[in-house]
Each structure stands twice: as structure tokens, then as C-alpha cells.
Design a protein around this motif. Structure first.
Motif, PDB file in Angstrom:
ATOM      1  N   UNK A   1      -7.013  -3.308  13.928  1.00 17.80           N
ATOM      2  CA  UNK A   1      -7.882  -3.728  14.983  1.00 17.80           C
ATOM      3  C   UNK A   1      -8.097  -2.343  16.032  1.00 17.80           C
ATOM      4  N   UNK A   2      -9.227  -2.458  16.383  1.00 14.45           N
ATOM      5  CA  UNK A   2      -9.837  -1.509  17.549  1.00 14.45           C
ATOM      6  C   UNK A   2      -9.690  -2.131  18.681  1.00 14.45           C
ATOM      7  N   UNK A   3      -8.394  -1.868  19.703  1.00 14.38           N
ATOM      8  CA  UNK A   3      -8.061  -2.621  20.663  1.00 14.38           C
ATOM      9  C   UNK A   3      -7.858  -4.059  20.107  1.00 14.38           C
ATOM     10  N   UNK A   4      -8.683  -5.058  20.533  1.00  7.76           N
ATOM     11  CA  UNK A   4      -8.126  -6.567  20.163  1.00  7.76           C
ATOM     12  C   UNK A   4      -9.407  -7.065  18.891  1.00  7.76           C
ATOM     13  N   UNK A   5     -10.338  -6.100  18.725  1.00  7.44           N
ATOM     14  CA  UNK A   5     -11.384  -6.537  17.786  1.00  7.44           C
ATOM     15  C   UNK A   5     -10.966  -6.048  16.201  1.00  7.44           C
ATOM     16  N   UNK A   6     -10.933  -7.070  15.464  1.00  9.26           N
ATOM     17  CA  UNK A   6     -10.526  -6.864  14.035  1.00  9.26           C
ATOM     18  C   UNK A   6     -11.562  -6.063  13.296  1.00  9.26           C
ATOM     19  N   UNK A   7     -11.019  -4.945  12.503  1.00  9.51           N
ATOM     20  CA  UNK A   7     -12.265  -4.174  11.827  1.00  9.51           C
ATOM     21  C   UNK A   7     -12.034  -4.021  10.144  1.00  9.51           C
ATOM     22  N   UNK A   8     -10.783  -4.486   9.841  1.00  9.83           N
ATOM     23  CA  UNK A   8     -10.371  -4.716   8.607  1.00  9.83           C
ATOM     24  C   UNK A   8      -9.185  -5.709   8.364  1.00  9.83           C
ATOM     25  N   UNK A   9      -9.360  -6.595   7.367  1.00  5.74           N
ATOM     26  CA  UNK A   9      -8.680  -7.470   6.675  1.00  5.74           C
ATOM     27  C   UNK A   9      -8.119  -6.941   5.408  1.00  5.74           C
ATOM     28  N   UNK A  10      -6.983  -6.995   5.021  1.00  3.54           N
ATOM     29  CA  UNK A  10      -6.344  -6.549   3.712  1.00  3.54           C
ATOM     30  C   UNK A  10      -5.254  -7.477   3.022  1.00  3.54           C
ATOM     31  N   UNK A  11      -5.216  -7.716   2.158  1.00  7.02           N
ATOM     32  CA  UNK A  11      -4.023  -8.351   1.102  1.00  7.02           C
ATOM     33  C   UNK A  11      -3.498  -7.328   0.242  1.00  7.02           C
ATOM     34  N   UNK A  12      -2.283  -7.322   0.106  1.00  7.21           N
ATOM     35  CA  UNK A  12      -1.639  -6.388  -0.919  1.00  7.21           C
ATOM     36  C   UNK A  12      -1.267  -7.240  -2.104  1.00  7.21           C
ATOM     37  N   UNK A  13      -1.395  -6.951  -3.205  1.00  2.25           N
ATOM     38  CA  UNK A  13      -1.212  -7.506  -4.430  1.00  2.25           C
ATOM     39  C   UNK A  13       0.188  -7.731  -4.609  1.00  2.25           C
ATOM     40  N   UNK A  14       0.460  -9.042  -5.170  1.00  2.15           N
ATOM     41  CA  UNK A  14       1.869  -9.356  -5.288  1.00  2.15           C
ATOM     42  C   UNK A  14       2.547  -8.029  -6.216  1.00  2.15           C
ATOM     43  N   UNK A  15       1.685  -7.803  -7.259  1.00  4.62           N
ATOM     44  CA  UNK A  15       2.192  -6.644  -8.528  1.00  4.62           C
ATOM     45  C   UNK A  15       2.058  -5.062  -7.937  1.00  4.62           C
ATOM     46  N   UNK A  16       1.605  -5.213  -6.470  1.00  6.31           N
ATOM     47  CA  UNK A  16       1.631  -3.840  -5.974  1.00  6.31           C
ATOM     48  C   UNK A  16       0.802  -2.850  -6.837  1.00  6.31           C
ATOM     49  N   UNK A  17      -0.304  -3.389  -7.438  1.00 10.76           N
ATOM     50  CA  UNK A  17      -1.315  -2.615  -8.077  1.00 10.76           C
ATOM     51  C   UNK A  17      -2.502  -2.348  -7.147  1.00 10.76           C
ATOM     52  N   UNK A  18      -2.658  -2.710  -5.943  1.00 10.40           N
ATOM     53  CA  UNK A  18      -3.701  -2.465  -5.207  1.00 10.40           C
ATOM     54  C   UNK A  18      -3.822  -3.575  -4.058  1.00 10.40           C
ATOM     55  N   UNK A  19      -5.034  -3.401  -3.181  1.00 14.83           N
ATOM     56  CA  UNK A  19      -5.259  -4.129  -2.157  1.00 14.83           C
ATOM     57  C   UNK A  19      -6.567  -4.338  -2.081  1.00 14.83           C
ATOM     58  N   UNK A  20      -6.819  -6.024  -1.860  1.00 14.84           N
ATOM     59  CA  UNK A  20      -8.092  -6.547  -1.607  1.00 14.84           C
ATOM     60  C   UNK A  20      -8.494  -6.347  -0.005  1.00 14.84           C
ATOM     61  N   UNK A  21      -9.719  -5.945   0.292  1.00 14.39           N
ATOM     62  CA  UNK A  21      -9.911  -5.800   1.931  1.00 14.39           C
ATOM     63  C   UNK A  21     -11.234  -6.500   2.156  1.00 14.39           C
ATOM     64  N   UNK A  22     -11.250  -6.626   3.514  1.00 10.73           N
ATOM     65  CA  UNK A  22     -12.628  -7.216   3.854  1.00 10.73           C
ATOM     66  C   UNK A  22     -12.949  -6.612   5.241  1.00 10.73           C
ATOM     67  N   UNK A  23     -13.965  -5.777   5.329  1.00 10.07           N
ATOM     68  CA  UNK A  23     -14.442  -5.048   6.395  1.00 10.07           C
ATOM     69  C   UNK A  23     -15.467  -5.864   7.205  1.00 10.07           C
ATOM     70  N   UNK A  24     -15.146  -6.159   8.523  1.00 10.30           N
ATOM     71  CA  UNK A  24     -15.990  -6.886   9.576  1.00 10.30           C
ATOM     72  C   UNK A  24     -17.235  -5.941  10.090  1.00 10.30           C
TER      73      UNK A  24
END
Length: 280
Positions: free
Chosen positions: A10-33
Motif C-alpha cells: 500500500x501507498x499510505x492507505x491506498x493498495x497498489x499490489x496484492x500478492x499470493x505466495x504459492x504453497x509450494x514456494x515456486x512463485x507469486x501471483x500478483x494483482x496490480x491496482x
């Protein structure tokens, strides 16, 4: 902020990126706002000409902006702003600059995947907003500076929880460097060793150096000048250790998300057009 394997930038209170780390720790899914706003004031052409492509001068300017801005990423602790970003070393001259730096950009608009195995340790670059096209008006203006060697550096933030760099400022400048197939100047911001730890480790390193100098002095007294000088033998080890304590990477901090996982889901719903995201 973090809850379980879910992250929110977040930038102050404004979300700029959501992310989910894979359970196998192979990578991350992300969503940019695409709500990120650079905290760096516009870089004037007059200043760019005066700096003549000096990364050191730009580093001082960016450091002042970072220290003064309430919208930047700095928090308590020690930070390094370095032109020696490690991702510059991966190419080894094998690929043209345009091809290499384009390959280092993480695809996804607005969502995508950070593959932690694509470059062994993924030192890739994740834009916080869409990279403009080569014919964008800002990119066109920067392309001349790229050809002249006066293009200001791209400001990156290393985030260990994503295992990649985020572009804090310079999306259009990076696009210009790629369009001209020139190597972009970079400034990498990262956390480094805390002050108290650095002070303790410095004392230990100096004490170890003094022991070694005394040991070599004793050996020279017994065996003569064929034994190396203690300061010359132990000095490089001390220098390397002190440099590590000044600049080495430390993990990026994350704070628990108030409201936990349910608040993360609510934030995703508030900041997506459809009210959902397939990885949420």
C-alpha cells in the motif's frame, strides 16, 4: 502488510499490489491496482542536462526525496541506495540490451505471476503501473536522453517477500532505454544491517583483525621477514567485512494486516473491477 501467504503493498492507505505466495514456494501471483503514484517530482530537462548522466548526483537527489517524502517506502532502519543492482550482472553481454531488459520485466496487466525459478533467484523487475509504449510522448522525450547518455536512472526497490524489484520511479525511462537498446542506469533501494547489529559486528571484526595482526607479528619475530605483514594479510578480510556491514541485503519488513485474511479479501473486492480475482 501480510497475512499468511497473502501480501498487500500500500501507498499510505491506498493498495497498489496484492500478492499470493504459492504453497509450494515456486512463485507469486500478483494483482496490480494501477493506483501507484510516484513520489518523485518530475525530472526537469534542465536538471537532466546539468547532471550529465551522473548516477552519483542522481543518487543524492533521490536520497533527499526519499527522506522527505511521506509517500515513499522508507521506515525505521538503515537503507542503501546503490547503483550496483545485481540484476545488471546476469546478462554477461550475451543479449542486446533491448532483449535482455525486456526479458527482465515481469509480464502482467493487471495481474500475472512472478516465477522464482526463471532466473534462479528472480531478480526481475515488476512495474507498479503499465510500462508505456515506445511511441508514448514521455518515452519519446527520454529516448533522446538515452541516446545522449544523460537518461536519469530508474529507481528500484528490492522486496524480498516478492523476490523481485519494484519500479518506484522511471517506468517511462526504462521503456526509453529498452526502445534504444541501451543499458539503463539503475538505483536500487534496499534494507541493510541494523545500526546496533552493525556496531556490534564492527567491533568483533576489528577485534579479530587485531588478533590476526598480533599473531603475524609474533610469527615474524620468530621466523623473520619471510612471514607476511599482519596488516597486509588481515586488512582485506576486515575491509570486506566492513563493506558487507554497510551494504548487504536484509529481508524487507512486512507488518500484520489489521483485520487479517478477511480484510485482505475485502480489499481485493474493493479494488477490482469485477469484485473478484481468481487467485483470491
Amino acid at each position: 502488510m501480510m497475512t499468511g501467504n497473502r501480501l498487500l503493498l500500500a501507498q499510505r492507505t491506498d493498495p497498489v499490489l496484492f500478492a499470493v505466495v504459492h504453497a509450494d514456494r515456486y512463485g507469486v501471483d500478483f494483482l496490480r491496482t494501477d493506483r501507484y503514484q510516484s513520489f518523485v517530482p518530475p525530472l526537469r530537462a534542465r536538471t537532466t542536462r546539468a547532471y550529465e548522466g551522473s548516477t552519483d548526483r542522481w543518487a543524492h537527489r533521490f536520497a533527499d526525496v526519499l527522506a522527505a517524502s511521506p509517500d515513499g517506502p522508507l521506515h525505521d532502519g538503515r537503507w542503501v541506495l546503490s547503483p550496483d543492482a545485481q540484476l545488471r550482472r546476469w546478462n554477461h553481454g550475451r543479449l542486446p540490451h533491448a532483449e535482455y531488459w525486456h526479458s527482465m520485466l515481469i509480464d502482467g496487466d493487471p495481474d500475472g505471476y512472478i516465477d522464482w525459478f526463471i532466473h534462479n533467484n528472480s531478480w526481475e523487475i515488476l512495474p507498479l503501473r503499465a510500462i508505456p509504449d515506445a511511441d508514448d510522448s514521455r518515452v519519446k522525450a527520454y529516448r533522446k536522453q538515452a541516446r545522449d547518455g544523460t537518461l536519469p536512472p530508474v529507481l528500484l526497490l528490492w522486496v524480498s517477500g516478492l523476490d523481485c524489484h519494484l519500479i518506484l520511479d522511471g517506468h517511462a525511462r526504462l521503456a526509453a532505454a529498452i526502445a534504444e537498446s541501451t543499458e539503463p542506469a539503475l538505483l536500487e533501494l534496499r534494507r541493510t544491517v541494523p545500526q546496533d547489529e552493525a556496531a556490534t559486528a564492527t567491533q568483533q571484526a576489528v577485534a579479530a583483525y587485531e588478533v590476526e595482526v598480533a599473531r603475524f607479528t609474533g610469527l615474524r619475530a620468530i621466523h623473520g621477514p619471510g612471514i607476511p605483514d599482519g596488516a597486509r594479510a588481515a586488512g582485506p578480510v576486515l575491509a570486506r567485512r566492513l563493506d558487507e556491514l554497510r551494504t548487504e541485503h536484509r529481508p524487507t519488513w512486512a507488518w500484520p494486516l489489521p483485520g487479517g485474511e478477511q480484510e485482505w479479501y475485502r480489499a481485493v473486492r474493493r479494488h477490482t473491477a469485477t469484485g473478484s480475482w481468481e487467485h483470491a
